[in-house]
Motif scaffolding. Structure first.
Motif: not given
Length: 299
Positions: A194-204
């Motif tokens: 789920a790293s793509g979604a997790i890094f999206a959370l970081f960006g948001a």
């Protein structure tokens, strides 16, 4: 001038007991403070003054605006979406271990073979579901713990800022962004997580934190460490991390800054829905064009 008709359930005879407008077999001496209709104890809803009937209470609730967050989402009491995704991640990993050969080897399982992110499997065989299903599979316990902890640390606060719907869209499109970049840049390399979604959370969180003027220095440190691990540790899908991060930054900017706060809530929701849908269409267009992009990249 004609007289108005008598209230339902009320008797026109003087001195005759009135009956509840919803339960005509029950006599009552209490009327709704808003409409005046007679109501029995089962139909009485306590109000600031007296009692109201269920119809008037329902009408009043429809006129009350639901509380909204700074970014247009409904106020969230509990982060149900975060917990649901965490449970799905854990269940996916348990199924990996239970179906592996030998038992307990997360990557030696048919689930990884059929549901991991793999460019050729997605495009050449039409298995588009891999773009999302890979986010619920993991390469090992440490991989799951890292993504699970990041979800636990970032998800609840983001969900309270954005509301259930916007947060789910962020997670979904973030995972999709990571998969799409993996599809284009590394089509022959299977990957899970789920790293793509997790890094999206970081960006948001970065964008929204700046919008709210919060101290995000610790977030920047964590993000820098994770990016360092992404490129220094072998075997990590850098495409999923970078794709998710870029997607999270873009989605965070849309939710935090567009449109201006002076716009009505309904119109803001419409703008967010259209822009996020357009971003999703762009991602799927890139999936369709991926074979041609491979030719341009790899010759």
């Amino acid at each position: 001038m004609t007289a108005p008709p008598p209230s339902p359930g009320a008797s026109s005879g003087q001195g005759t007991p009135r009956t509840c407008y919803r339960h005509t077999d029950r006599e009552t001496g209490v009327g709704c403070t808003r409409c005046g209709r007679p109501i029995c104890p089962d139909c009485m809803v306590e109000a600031a003054v007296g009692f109201q009937c269920p119809a008037c209470v329902a009408e009043g609730n429809r006129r009350v605006r639901s509380a909204r967050t700074t970014f247009g989402g409904k106020v969230v009491d509990k982060p149900y979406v975060t917990w649901s995704i965490l449970v799905m991640m854990v269940v996916g990993f348990v199924l990996q271990l239970g179906t592996s050969t030998p038992l307990g080897q997360a990557l030696s399982t048919p689930l990884v073979q059929h549901f991991s992110m793999w460019g050729q499997g997605v495009v050449w065989h039409g298995e588009w579901y891999r773009l999302i299903t890979a986010a619920f599979l993991h390469g090992g316990v440490l991989h799951l713990l890292f993504n699970g902890y990041a979800m636990y640390a970032l998800g609840p606060q983001l969900e309270r800022w954005l509301g259930h719907g916007r947060f789910l869209a962020l997670w979904f499109l973030g995972a999709l962004s990571g998969s799409v970049l993996s599809l284009i840049a590394t089509p022959n390399q299977p990957s899970v997580g789920a790293s793509g979604a997790i890094f999206a959370l970081f960006g948001a969180v970065f964008v929204i934190g700046r919008r709210l003027r919060l101290d995000i220095r610790m977030l920047l440190v964590l993000l820098a460490l994770n990016l360092g691990i992404t490129f220094l540790v072998p075997g990590i899908s850098w495409t999923a991390h970078i794709g998710g991060l870029v997607g999270g930054l873009l989605i965070g900017a849309v939710l935090a800054y567009l449109p201006s706060s002076s716009v009505k809530e309904g119109r803001r929701t419409l703008v967010h829905t259209l822009l996020l849908a357009a971003f999703g269409v762009l991602l799927f267009t890139l999936v369709v064009l991926a074979p041609r992009l491979w030719i341009l990249i790899y010759g």
